[in-house]
Design a protein around this motif. Structure first.
Motif, mmCIF file in Angstrom:
data_model
loop_
_atom_site.group_PDB
_atom_site.id
_atom_site.type_symbol
_atom_site.label_atom_id
_atom_site.label_comp_id
_atom_site.label_asym_id
_atom_site.label_seq_id
_atom_site.Cartn_x
_atom_site.Cartn_y
_atom_site.Cartn_z
ATOM 1 N N UNK A 19 0.856 -1.183 0.000
ATOM 2 C CA UNK A 19 0.000 0.000 0.000
ATOM 3 C C UNK A 19 0.892 1.232 0.000
ATOM 4 N N UNK A 20 0.764 2.034 -1.039
ATOM 5 C CA UNK A 20 1.584 3.224 -1.164
ATOM 6 C C UNK A 20 0.797 4.478 -0.842
ATOM 7 N N UNK A 55 4.166 8.878 -3.815
ATOM 8 C CA UNK A 55 5.245 7.980 -4.233
ATOM 9 C C UNK A 55 5.591 8.258 -5.695
ATOM 10 N N UNK A 56 6.840 8.628 -5.949
ATOM 11 C CA UNK A 56 7.250 8.893 -7.321
ATOM 12 C C UNK A 56 7.472 7.600 -8.104
ATOM 13 N N UNK A 57 7.774 6.518 -7.401
ATOM 14 C CA UNK A 57 7.944 5.200 -8.015
ATOM 15 C C UNK A 57 7.288 4.196 -7.068
ATOM 16 N N UNK A 58 5.983 3.954 -7.235
ATOM 17 C CA UNK A 58 5.247 3.114 -6.287
ATOM 18 C C UNK A 58 5.837 1.725 -6.077
ATOM 19 N N UNK A 59 6.304 1.084 -7.125
ATOM 20 C CA UNK A 59 6.870 -0.263 -6.970
ATOM 21 C C UNK A 59 8.152 -0.212 -6.146
ATOM 22 N N UNK A 60 9.005 0.766 -6.410
ATOM 23 C CA UNK A 60 10.241 0.922 -5.638
ATOM 24 C C UNK A 60 9.916 1.270 -4.187
ATOM 25 N N UNK A 61 8.933 2.125 -3.979
ATOM 26 C CA UNK A 61 8.548 2.491 -2.611
ATOM 27 C C UNK A 61 8.087 1.266 -1.829
ATOM 28 N N UNK A 62 7.324 0.386 -2.470
ATOM 29 C CA UNK A 62 6.866 -0.840 -1.804
ATOM 30 C C UNK A 62 8.053 -1.742 -1.459
#
Length: 126
Positions: free
Chosen positions: A73-74, A78-85
């Motif tokens: 859950x972002x 988040x500028x890069x949701x997958x990286x943030x996760x």
């Protein structure tokens, strides 16, 4: 992927102007800046270590304790949701069941506690 709505219109404007430090940038004895990419450019978590105790100040990668149970859950900033996760999951895994105090910069009370593994997720014991 669900996202937590935040008010951060400046994130995109920062662009590549802010770069995270190299891994394990030591600021002083027992104080490290850890890159925490994916939320905002240049974001870091702060690791504090002293004999017998340690803490991790999360910065912006964690906005709400629900993200311990579901790191995917972002938030809208988040500028890069997958990286943030991936960053959230890695930070949580690095402190889970270690006795390290997690201090959630964005959390409402209680802002800190110890991360425990809970099956394939995590939980915060305040």
């Amino acid at each position: 992927m669900p996202r937590i709505r935040t008010a951060s219109p400046h994130s995109a404007a920062l662009g590549a102007a802010h770069r995270p430090p190299a891994p394990a940038t030591y600021v002083a004895a027992g104080l490290r800046l850890l890159p925490a990419p994916g939320h905002t450019p240049g974001q870091v978590a702060v690791r504090i270590d002293s004999p017998g105790s340690s803490a991790l100040i999360t910065g912006d990668p964690l906005h709400h304790p629900v993200q311990l149970a579901r790191p995917g859950i972002g938030c809208t900033a988040d500028t890069d949701p997958a990286m943030a996760a991936r960053t959230r999951a890695a930070l949580l895994a690095s402190v889970a069941d270690t006795g390290t105090l997690l201090l959630g910069s964005q959390f409402a009370h209680p802002t800190g506690g110890h991360v425990r593994r809970d099956g394939t997720a995590f939980r915060l014991d305040a």
